[in-house]
Design a protein around this motif. Structure first.
Motif, PDB file in Angstrom:
ATOM      1  N   LEU A  42     -45.877  35.355  -4.317  1.00  0.00           N
ATOM      2  CA  LEU A  42     -45.529  36.694  -3.850  1.00  0.00           C
ATOM      3  C   LEU A  42     -46.771  37.568  -3.793  1.00  0.00           C
ATOM      4  CD1 LEU A  42     -42.348  36.932  -6.059  1.00  0.00           C
ATOM      5  CD2 LEU A  42     -42.383  36.745  -3.584  1.00  0.00           C
ATOM      6  N   LEU A  63     -44.159  42.285  -4.259  1.00  0.00           N
ATOM      7  CA  LEU A  63     -43.754  42.641  -5.622  1.00  0.00           C
ATOM      8  C   LEU A  63     -43.431  44.129  -5.723  1.00  0.00           C
ATOM      9  CD1 LEU A  63     -46.242  40.407  -7.607  1.00  0.00           C
ATOM     10  CD2 LEU A  63     -43.769  40.160  -7.459  1.00  0.00           C
ATOM     11  N   ALA A  64     -44.149  44.941  -4.963  1.00  0.00           N
ATOM     12  CA  ALA A  64     -43.853  46.378  -4.960  1.00  0.00           C
ATOM     13  C   ALA A  64     -42.461  46.626  -4.381  1.00  0.00           C
ATOM     14  CB  ALA A  64     -44.912  47.126  -4.159  1.00  0.00           C
ATOM     15  N   LEU A  65     -42.101  45.876  -3.351  1.00  0.00           N
ATOM     16  CA  LEU A  65     -40.760  46.009  -2.773  1.00  0.00           C
ATOM     17  C   LEU A  65     -39.696  45.597  -3.782  1.00  0.00           C
ATOM     18  CD1 LEU A  65     -41.146  44.703   0.886  1.00  0.00           C
ATOM     19  CD2 LEU A  65     -40.494  46.985   0.118  1.00  0.00           C
ATOM     20  N   ILE A  66     -39.943  44.488  -4.456  1.00  0.00           N
ATOM     21  CA  ILE A  66     -39.000  44.022  -5.466  1.00  0.00           C
ATOM     22  C   ILE A  66     -38.860  45.060  -6.566  1.00  0.00           C
ATOM     23  CG2 ILE A  66     -38.545  42.204  -7.149  1.00  0.00           C
ATOM     24  CD1 ILE A  66     -40.117  40.310  -5.358  1.00  0.00           C
ATOM     25  N   ALA A  67     -39.984  45.656  -6.943  1.00  0.00           N
ATOM     26  CA  ALA A  67     -39.953  46.688  -7.977  1.00  0.00           C
ATOM     27  C   ALA A  67     -39.074  47.851  -7.549  1.00  0.00           C
ATOM     28  CB  ALA A  67     -41.371  47.168  -8.280  1.00  0.00           C
ATOM     29  N   ARG A  83     -36.581  47.777  -5.516  1.00  0.00           N
ATOM     30  CA  ARG A  83     -35.183  47.361  -5.596  1.00  0.00           C
ATOM     31  C   ARG A  83     -34.675  47.460  -7.028  1.00  0.00           C
ATOM     32  NH1 ARG A  83     -31.071  44.312  -2.755  1.00  0.00           N
ATOM     33  NH2 ARG A  83     -31.925  45.812  -1.296  1.00  0.00           N
ATOM     34  N   PHE A  84     -35.494  47.015  -7.968  1.00  0.00           N
ATOM     35  CA  PHE A  84     -35.099  47.123  -9.370  1.00  0.00           C
ATOM     36  C   PHE A  84     -34.978  48.585  -9.783  1.00  0.00           C
ATOM     37  CE2 PHE A  84     -36.778  42.673 -10.137  1.00  0.00           C
ATOM     38  CZ  PHE A  84     -35.543  42.148 -10.456  1.00  0.00           C
ATOM     39  N   ALA A  85     -35.845  49.424  -9.248  1.00  0.00           N
ATOM     40  CA  ALA A  85     -35.806  50.843  -9.609  1.00  0.00           C
ATOM     41  C   ALA A  85     -34.489  51.465  -9.173  1.00  0.00           C
ATOM     42  CB  ALA A  85     -36.987  51.575  -8.971  1.00  0.00           C
ATOM     43  N   LEU A 111     -31.731  50.031  -9.189  1.00  0.00           N
ATOM     44  CA  LEU A 111     -30.720  49.581 -10.143  1.00  0.00           C
ATOM     45  C   LEU A 111     -30.992  50.080 -11.557  1.00  0.00           C
ATOM     46  CD1 LEU A 111     -30.495  45.911  -8.881  1.00  0.00           C
ATOM     47  CD2 LEU A 111     -28.840  47.735  -8.486  1.00  0.00           C
ATOM     48  N   ALA A 112     -32.048  50.856 -11.729  1.00  0.00           N
ATOM     49  CA  ALA A 112     -32.487  51.228 -13.075  1.00  0.00           C
ATOM     50  C   ALA A 112     -31.913  52.560 -13.540  1.00  0.00           C
ATOM     51  CB  ALA A 112     -34.014  51.257 -13.133  1.00  0.00           C
ATOM     52  N   ALA A 157     -30.712  51.691   0.115  1.00  0.00           N
ATOM     53  CA  ALA A 157     -31.264  50.425  -0.367  1.00  0.00           C
ATOM     54  C   ALA A 157     -30.443  49.242   0.133  1.00  0.00           C
ATOM     55  CB  ALA A 157     -31.326  50.430  -1.888  1.00  0.00           C
TER      56      ALA A 157
END
Lengths: 116, 116
Positions: B11, B16-20, B22-24, B26-27, B69
């Motif tokens: 990756l 990884l920034a995009l994945i981050a 997405r997690f944000a 959900l955070a 999102a």
DNA sequence: GCTTTATATGCGTGTGTGCGCATATAAGGA
DNA sequence: TCCTTATATGCGCACACACGCATATAAAGC
């Protein structure tokens, strides 16, 4: 035979807050870069600094956050400290998010290509 | 350099920034409460306000974030707007995190019980 | 047209947290 | 003991964002 209903959990607000915190740990690009660098296996802090290009202080702090969240394990050996992924659920988690994002981006590219 | 485990994605930092991000999404506890309330199926904003106990403004804003999102889909019907989960990967994602957290908490309880 | 209902948004504030810098701790060597 | 190397931490700033309040938009009824 696959499950007809995937057993939806009933979650309290407190439980959801805990889950949110777990997601928050994964919501920082640098932490994901560290996890990704650790995918192949154990690495020292110095190696991770080199691999991620971050400063030593920042890498150390993020490693601590990840370890505190039980995602990483710490092993000290002489002057060096080695970190390793201790929560294997990270791998399928990443797979899920990556797959989902690929779909979203395919949709977005379609719209862009259509002139939207 | 043979690769015995070809299942791992390589990756980029951008990915990884995009994945981050997405997690944000959900955070946040409130957003998870909304997703959880939508697990059984489609609901209007008003229903979600009642179910989550949040203010109408806050619920509306979070719903927008989730929809942006690509996690929720919007359907307008008269005066009401109905939201539904549009990304099924949410379900196994929650399962993974819940399972992982249960293990972590079991460990913590053990330590506390042992007087650590 | 005006009013009511359902949803969305602009603004201000407070808080959480990521980062850089400098420094502290720990371990090993001379 | 003193110095070097590897890692951790205290401090300060800046930015992002969640929340509450008030208000704006949209749709339906009169």
């Amino acid at each position: 035979m696959s499950r007809p209903k995937p057993a939806l959990r009933r979650l309290s607000a407190d439980a959801l807050a805990l889950i949110a915190r777990r997601f928050a740990v994964l919501a920082e690009p640098m932490r994901l870069r560290l996890l990704h660098a650790l995918f192949p296996g154990e690495k020292s802090v110095g190696e991770l600094v080199t691999l991620t290009g971050g400063t030593q202080a920042n890498v150390s702090r993020h490693l601590q956050t990840l370890a505190q969240a039980q995602l990483l394990a710490r092993r000290k050996e002489g002057l060096q400290v080695f970190y390793t992924i201790s929560d294997p659920s990270i791998f399928p988690l990443c797979e899920l998010v990556c797959g989902s994002l690929e779909k979203s981006h395919a949709r977005q590219r379609k719209l862009v290509a259509a002139g939207g």
